[in-house]
Design an enzyme around this catalytic site. Structure first.
Site, PDB file in Angstrom:
ATOM      1  N   TYR A  61       0.838  -1.199   0.000  1.00 12.05           N
ATOM      2  CA  TYR A  61       0.000   0.000   0.000  1.00 12.05           C
ATOM      3  C   TYR A  61       0.877   1.255   0.000  1.00 12.05           C
ATOM      4  CZ  TYR A  61      -4.003  -2.971   1.349  1.00 12.05           C
ATOM      5  OH  TYR A  61      -4.985  -3.930   1.408  1.00 12.05           O
ATOM      6  N   SER A  62       0.657   2.079  -0.998  1.00 13.41           N
ATOM      7  CA  SER A  62       1.389   3.348  -1.131  1.00 13.41           C
ATOM      8  C   SER A  62       2.898   3.156  -0.998  1.00 13.41           C
ATOM      9  CB  SER A  62       0.895   4.382  -0.102  1.00 13.41           C
ATOM     10  OG  SER A  62      -0.471   4.683  -0.318  1.00 13.41           O
TER      11      SER A  62
END
Length: 323
Positions: A61-62
């Site tokens: 994530y990110s």
């Protein structure tokens, strides 16, 4: 907050899990809608104040910044032993060979990278984000067993896959005496109920705690069908999950919500929470109202008639979310 056991384990978790994909450096990893650390702070603090102790993120994530922000904010406001922290492994974290997947090399590298980013010595739940078609499941399971025995994870879990694959993993673990999957994080909501056919009965039979992702169908069940959000306009993966025929279900949810005088999100989440195998839906939050809706859903009990009204428009569809 009334806590529940996570499947057949002795672990107590809040019946709502905060999905931390919402937090990260905006634009990193294809998430222009994610919240930076200052924007995420009041949501983490508010969740803790509401009694939520369960938080889920992933290495991918990110580009890892979700783990960094989640860890910093949690330890800013809570003690480590108060929190049930989950993360995941599978997605590509660097270019070239061995930069993704569930090989022993990838798992052993990525657990250490996740712990460093999260600022902790262990995670409570370490999950495989998807099935790895290029690595023998025996290799993956033994590596996960060694992660647990090294004290770097307390429990292990799996995410979206076919029920036969999950059954194979559970059987293989039993054969070898390796740590068993305790949870299944799958795609389950009013717009995608295919998990009711095989996966949820398997989880019920095996004592697996179900922690569904996207219980509000990427927000579609919480707003008018034609309304959009910053996330929905840029979420290419989300655009592949649902279909025009789902409009009738969204409208039925809105009608039940209106008759009750509550938000549509309350009804959609209360429906997911009704399933006896569901321990804690994973709810993404980018606004304080999203947290309020999640907590309010815990006290909403739907009647059989209301459930029938919001289920009647569902039609079988292909499994989406992991193939």
């Amino acid at each position: 907050m009334d806590y529940v056991k996570l499947g057949s384990t002795g672990l107590d978790v809040s019946p709502i899990c905060v999905g931390c994909m919402s937090f990260g450096v905006p634009g990193r990893g294809g998430h222009p809608w994610s919240l930076d650390e200052e924007e995420a702070r009041p949501l983490i603090r508010g969740a803790l104040e509401a009694g939520i102790n369960f938080f889920d993120t992933a290495n991918v994530y990110s580009d890892g910044t979700s783990e960094e922000i989640t860890g910093r904010l949690l330890w800013e406001h809570a003690r480590r032993d108060e929190i049930v922290l989950a993360t995941k492994v599978h997605g590509r974290m660097h270019k070239g060979p061995n930069g993704a997947g569930l090989s022993r090399k990838a798992i052993m590298s990525e657990i250490d990278n996740s712990l460093r980013r999260l600022g902790t010595d262990y995670v409570d739940l370490y999950q495989i984000h998807r099935w790895d078609h290029h690595t023998p499941i025996e290799e993956t399971l033994e590596a996960l067993h060694d992660v647990v025995k090294a004290g770097k994870a307390r429990y292990i879990g799996a995410s979206s896959m076919y029920a036969w694959q999950f059954s194979k993993a559970l059987y293989t673990s039993a054969q070898h005496g390796w740590t068993r999957f305790s949870t299944m994080q799958n795609h389950y909501n009013l717009l995608h109920r295919e998990e009711e056919r095989e996966m949820l009965p398997l989880c019920a039979d095996q004592g697996i705690g179900v922690i569904p992702w996207s219980p509000l169908a990427r927000g579609r069940l919480a707003r008018d069908w034609d309304a959009t959000s910053a996330r929905s306009e840029t979420d290419e993966f989300g655009k592949s999950l649902y279909q025009e025929g789902d409009r009738k279900i969204v409208e039925a949810v809105a009608q039940v919500a209106s008759s009750r005088g509550v938000a549509a999100a309350h009804v959609a989440l209360a429906w997911v929470l009704r399933h006896p195998s569901v321990a804690a839906p994973i709810v993404g939050m980018t606004k304080a109202s999203h947290l309020d809706d999640a907590v309010a859903a815990l006290t909403l009990s739907l009647s059989d008639d209301e459930v029938a009204r919001i289920e009647e428009h569902y039609t079988p569809r292909s499994i989406v979310g992991f193939r």
